[in-house]
Design a protein around this motif. Sequence first.
Motif, PDB file in Angstrom:
ATOM      1  N   LEU A 168       0.856  -1.183   0.000  1.00  0.00           N
ATOM      2  CA  LEU A 168       0.000   0.000   0.000  1.00  0.00           C
ATOM      3  C   LEU A 168       0.896   1.238   0.000  1.00  0.00           C
ATOM      4  O   LEU A 168       1.714   1.420   0.904  1.00  0.00           O
ATOM      5  CB  LEU A 168      -0.913   0.015   1.222  1.00  0.00           C
ATOM      6  N   ILE A 169       0.751   2.087  -1.032  1.00  0.00           N
ATOM      7  CA  ILE A 169       1.528   3.324  -1.155  1.00  0.00           C
ATOM      8  C   ILE A 169       0.599   4.488  -0.857  1.00  0.00           C
ATOM      9  O   ILE A 169      -0.453   4.623  -1.482  1.00  0.00           O
ATOM     10  CB  ILE A 169       2.124   3.476  -2.569  1.00  0.00           C
ATOM     11  N   THR A 170       0.977   5.330   0.093  1.00  0.00           N
ATOM     12  CA  THR A 170       0.161   6.483   0.442  1.00  0.00           C
ATOM     13  C   THR A 170       0.951   7.763   0.250  1.00  0.00           C
ATOM     14  O   THR A 170       2.182   7.762   0.246  1.00  0.00           O
ATOM     15  CB  THR A 170      -0.322   6.396   1.905  1.00  0.00           C
ATOM     16  N   THR A 274      -8.709 -18.296 -11.427  1.00  0.00           N
ATOM     17  CA  THR A 274      -7.571 -18.132 -10.520  1.00  0.00           C
ATOM     18  C   THR A 274      -6.469 -17.321 -11.201  1.00  0.00           C
ATOM     19  O   THR A 274      -6.224 -17.459 -12.395  1.00  0.00           O
ATOM     20  CB  THR A 274      -7.020 -19.511 -10.107  1.00  0.00           C
ATOM     21  N   PHE A 275      -5.828 -16.453 -10.438  1.00  0.00           N
ATOM     22  CA  PHE A 275      -4.731 -15.648 -10.990  1.00  0.00           C
ATOM     23  C   PHE A 275      -3.569 -15.615 -10.010  1.00  0.00           C
ATOM     24  O   PHE A 275      -3.722 -15.869  -8.808  1.00  0.00           O
ATOM     25  CB  PHE A 275      -5.202 -14.223 -11.307  1.00  0.00           C
ATOM     26  N   ASP A 276      -2.401 -15.309 -10.520  1.00  0.00           N
ATOM     27  CA  ASP A 276      -1.181 -15.178  -9.706  1.00  0.00           C
ATOM     28  C   ASP A 276      -0.622 -13.785  -9.956  1.00  0.00           C
ATOM     29  O   ASP A 276       0.092 -13.557 -10.940  1.00  0.00           O
ATOM     30  CB  ASP A 276      -0.170 -16.251 -10.094  1.00  0.00           C
ATOM     31  N   VAL A 277      -0.980 -12.842  -9.104  1.00  0.00           N
ATOM     32  CA  VAL A 277      -0.668 -11.432  -9.320  1.00  0.00           C
ATOM     33  C   VAL A 277      -0.279 -10.784  -7.998  1.00  0.00           C
ATOM     34  O   VAL A 277      -0.881 -11.066  -6.958  1.00  0.00           O
ATOM     35  CB  VAL A 277      -1.900 -10.693  -9.914  1.00  0.00           C
ATOM     36  N   ARG A 278       0.726  -9.908  -8.050  1.00  0.00           N
ATOM     37  CA  ARG A 278       1.051  -9.103  -6.880  1.00  0.00           C
ATOM     38  C   ARG A 278       0.241  -7.816  -6.944  1.00  0.00           C
ATOM     39  O   ARG A 278       0.205  -7.140  -7.976  1.00  0.00           O
ATOM     40  CB  ARG A 278       2.535  -8.753  -6.865  1.00  0.00           C
ATOM     41  N   ILE A 279      -0.377  -7.451  -5.826  1.00  0.00           N
ATOM     42  CA  ILE A 279      -1.260  -6.289  -5.800  1.00  0.00           C
ATOM     43  C   ILE A 279      -0.545  -5.121  -5.130  1.00  0.00           C
ATOM     44  O   ILE A 279      -0.042  -5.230  -4.008  1.00  0.00           O
ATOM     45  CB  ILE A 279      -2.568  -6.613  -5.059  1.00  0.00           C
ATOM     46  N   ILE A 280      -0.493  -3.995  -5.861  1.00  0.00           N
ATOM     47  CA  ILE A 280       0.029  -2.744  -5.325  1.00  0.00           C
ATOM     48  C   ILE A 280      -1.121  -1.747  -5.338  1.00  0.00           C
ATOM     49  O   ILE A 280      -1.723  -1.508  -6.390  1.00  0.00           O
ATOM     50  CB  ILE A 280       1.209  -2.213  -6.156  1.00  0.00           C
ATOM     51  N   ALA A 281      -1.474  -1.206  -4.193  1.00  0.00           N
ATOM     52  CA  ALA A 281      -2.542  -0.220  -4.097  1.00  0.00           C
ATOM     53  C   ALA A 281      -1.945   1.135  -3.738  1.00  0.00           C
ATOM     54  O   ALA A 281      -0.909   1.209  -3.065  1.00  0.00           O
ATOM     55  CB  ALA A 281      -3.578  -0.639  -3.062  1.00  0.00           C
ATOM     56  N   ARG A 303      -5.864  -6.007   4.803  1.00  0.00           N
ATOM     57  CA  ARG A 303      -5.336  -6.987   3.843  1.00  0.00           C
ATOM     58  C   ARG A 303      -4.408  -6.322   2.817  1.00  0.00           C
ATOM     59  O   ARG A 303      -3.403  -6.908   2.416  1.00  0.00           O
ATOM     60  CB  ARG A 303      -6.492  -7.697   3.126  1.00  0.00           C
ATOM     61  N   LEU A 304      -4.728  -5.090   2.423  1.00  0.00           N
ATOM     62  CA  LEU A 304      -3.881  -4.370   1.472  1.00  0.00           C
ATOM     63  C   LEU A 304      -2.637  -3.795   2.139  1.00  0.00           C
ATOM     64  O   LEU A 304      -1.590  -3.655   1.517  1.00  0.00           O
ATOM     65  CB  LEU A 304      -4.674  -3.230   0.818  1.00  0.00           C
ATOM     66  N   ASN A 305      -2.755  -3.460   3.418  1.00  0.00           N
ATOM     67  CA  ASN A 305      -1.689  -2.774   4.133  1.00  0.00           C
ATOM     68  C   ASN A 305      -0.679  -3.766   4.730  1.00  0.00           C
ATOM     69  O   ASN A 305      -0.305  -3.670   5.887  1.00  0.00           O
ATOM     70  CB  ASN A 305      -2.305  -1.908   5.234  1.00  0.00           C
ATOM     71  N   VAL A 306      -0.236  -4.727   3.916  1.00  0.00           N
ATOM     72  CA  VAL A 306       0.758  -5.705   4.364  1.00  0.00           C
ATOM     73  C   VAL A 306       2.124  -5.037   4.474  1.00  0.00           C
ATOM     74  O   VAL A 306       2.817  -5.136   5.481  1.00  0.00           O
ATOM     75  CB  VAL A 306       0.812  -6.911   3.401  1.00  0.00           C
ATOM     76  N   ALA A 307       2.519  -4.356   3.420  1.00  0.00           N
ATOM     77  CA  ALA A 307       3.760  -3.564   3.429  1.00  0.00           C
ATOM     78  C   ALA A 307       3.378  -2.152   3.011  1.00  0.00           C
ATOM     79  O   ALA A 307       2.742  -1.967   1.966  1.00  0.00           O
ATOM     80  CB  ALA A 307       4.777  -4.158   2.463  1.00  0.00           C
ATOM     81  N   ALA A 308       3.722  -1.173   3.809  1.00  0.00           N
ATOM     82  CA  ALA A 308       3.280   0.204   3.567  1.00  0.00           C
ATOM     83  C   ALA A 308       4.463   1.114   3.268  1.00  0.00           C
ATOM     84  O   ALA A 308       5.509   1.028   3.910  1.00  0.00           O
ATOM     85  CB  ALA A 308       2.513   0.732   4.775  1.00  0.00           C
ATOM     86  N   ILE A 309       4.278   1.989   2.266  1.00  0.00           N
ATOM     87  CA  ILE A 309       5.274   3.012   1.941  1.00  0.00           C
ATOM     88  C   ILE A 309       4.540   4.346   1.883  1.00  0.00           C
ATOM     89  O   ILE A 309       3.574   4.493   1.120  1.00  0.00           O
ATOM     90  CB  ILE A 309       5.966   2.729   0.593  1.00  0.00           C
ATOM     91  N   HIS A 310       4.983   5.304   2.690  1.00  0.00           N
ATOM     92  CA  HIS A 310       4.378   6.639   2.681  1.00  0.00           C
ATOM     93  C   HIS A 310       5.336   7.629   2.034  1.00  0.00           C
ATOM     94  O   HIS A 310       6.517   7.708   2.408  1.00  0.00           O
ATOM     95  CB  HIS A 310       4.045   7.099   4.105  1.00  0.00           C
ATOM     96  N   LEU A 311       4.838   8.389   1.063  1.00  0.00           N
ATOM     97  CA  LEU A 311       5.660   9.379   0.372  1.00  0.00           C
ATOM     98  C   LEU A 311       5.420  10.755   0.981  1.00  0.00           C
ATOM     99  O   LEU A 311       4.273  11.216   1.043  1.00  0.00           O
ATOM    100  CB  LEU A 311       5.324   9.407  -1.124  1.00  0.00           C
TER     101      LEU A 311
END
Length: 462
Positions: A168-170, A274-281, A303-311
Motif C-alpha cells: 500500500l503506497i500512500t 484463478t490468478f497469480d498477481v502481486r497487488i500494489i494499491a 489486507r492491502l496494508n501488508v507492506a506500507a510506503i508513505h511518500l
Amino acid sequence: MTARILVVDDDAAFRGMLVEALRDKEFEVDVAGSAEEGIRLAEAGDFDLVLQDVMLPGMSGIEALPHLKRAAPLADIVVMTAFSSRDSAVEALKRGAYDYFTKPFSLAEMEVVIRRALEKRRLQGQVQALRTTLEREGPLSRIIGQGQAMSRVKDMLQRVAGLDADVLITGESGTGKELVADTIHALSPRAAGPFVKLNCAAIPENLLESELFGHEKGAFTGATAARRGRFEMAQGGSILLDEIGDMPLHLQPKLLRAVEQKQVERVGGSRPVTFDVRIIAATNQDLRDRVEAKEFRADLYYRLNVAAIHLPPLRERKEDLALLADFFLDRIGRRLGGEPLSLAPDALRLLQAQDWPGNVRQLANTLERTAIFAASGRITAADLSLALQRRAEPIPEIVPPEIGLPLKRAVNEYEKGLIVQALRRAGGVQTEAARLLGITAKNLWNKLQKHGLDPATCLRAL
C-alpha cells in the motif's frame, strides 16, 4: 498514435466492407488478396495487427501463420473463417494466432477483439519501455531525492520490492506514487511479467466491476464478447490499483475476495478464475479515516496494508528541490531541443519559498511553463514569477454565447472558449490542455487551426 492493420482476404466485397469499417474507427489499413502478398506487406511495413482469412488462394491462412509471425513478430494475428471449426481454431492458436472468430460476425464483435489485441500490444510496449529505461539507468535512479525523508523511502522500497507481499503506497497527489509502484515492480521477481494499472477513480462506477474482473458474453447490454479483467491481464506480474480509496463500497467485498483467494468471477459468469498477481494499491486519502467513516472496509484495508510506503509531500523535503529542479530542467531542455537549462540562485530561493500543494507534479509543470517562455536558458526568479502568477490567477468562467446566434456559430464560440480556458489552466502546455479537455493532442492541434488560436497569445491575454 493510430494503429495500423493489415487485412488479408481474397473476397473483394467483404474486404472492402471491413476496410471501410476499420477506417471509420480511425485505423490505418492496408490490404492483401493472398497470403503471399500479405507476407510481403508484413515484411515491408510496421503493422500492429493482422486480420487474415483462412481460405485463401495458394497458401492457406493457417499455413501462412508462421511466415507472418517471422515477417511481423510484434504484430498480433487474428484469423477469420467462414467455417466454424474447433480444430482450425486450435491449429491457428498453435501456429501463433492471437484470436480466432468466424464469419459472419458483427462489427461490434470485431472491434472488441481488435481493441483487446491492441491493448495487449500497448501494455507489452509499456513494459518493454520501462525495462529499457531501468536497464540503462537502474530502477532506484528514477526516485529523485537524497534527504532523510526520501532515503527512508528508498530503504523501505528496496526491502519491500524483493518480497512477494502486497503493498500500500500512500501520499498526497503529485508525490510520485505511480513512479514508486513502477520501481517496486521493476525490482521484484515479477519484473518479466506484465504490470497492469487501473485508476479506480477514473472508471465509471457501473463499468469498474467489469474492468477489474472481466465479463462474459451477454453479461450486459453491449457485452458482445467475453473480456478478461485487469487481474487476468496481469497474470504472472503485478497490478496497480490507483486511488483505491475511491473504490465503491459495494465492490469492496469482491475485491477482498480477489485479494485473499487470488480468484475472480467475471460479471455474468459463475466459474472462478484463478490468478497469480502481486497487488500494489495507492491512495492520496487516509484509509484509516475512511474506515472510521464506514466508507472503506476495515478487513480490506488491513489486507492491502501488508507492506506500507508513505511518500512525504514536497514541502517536507525541500532539501531535494535543487536536485529535482535539475532533473526536470535537463529532461525539459532535451525535449524542447534548445540550449541547456539551469536555475539562477534567486530562482532556486523562490522555489524553496513555495509550499507546492501539487507536490512534485506541480514543480515539474511550473518548470516546463517557465522554460517555454524564458528569455534564455538561465532561468531567473523573474521568469519563475510569471509562471507562478499564471497558475495563481483565477480562470474566468466561460459565458455561453448569447441566444440568437446560429447554432453552429454558437457551438464554435463555446468550443473556442473551452480551448482557451484549458490552455490557460495548462500554462500553454498543449498535451496537458488536451488531457483536461478529454481529447488527443492531435485533435487539439486541429481545433487550434480551425479556430485560428495561438497558445502563446491565449496566455498573453491573461
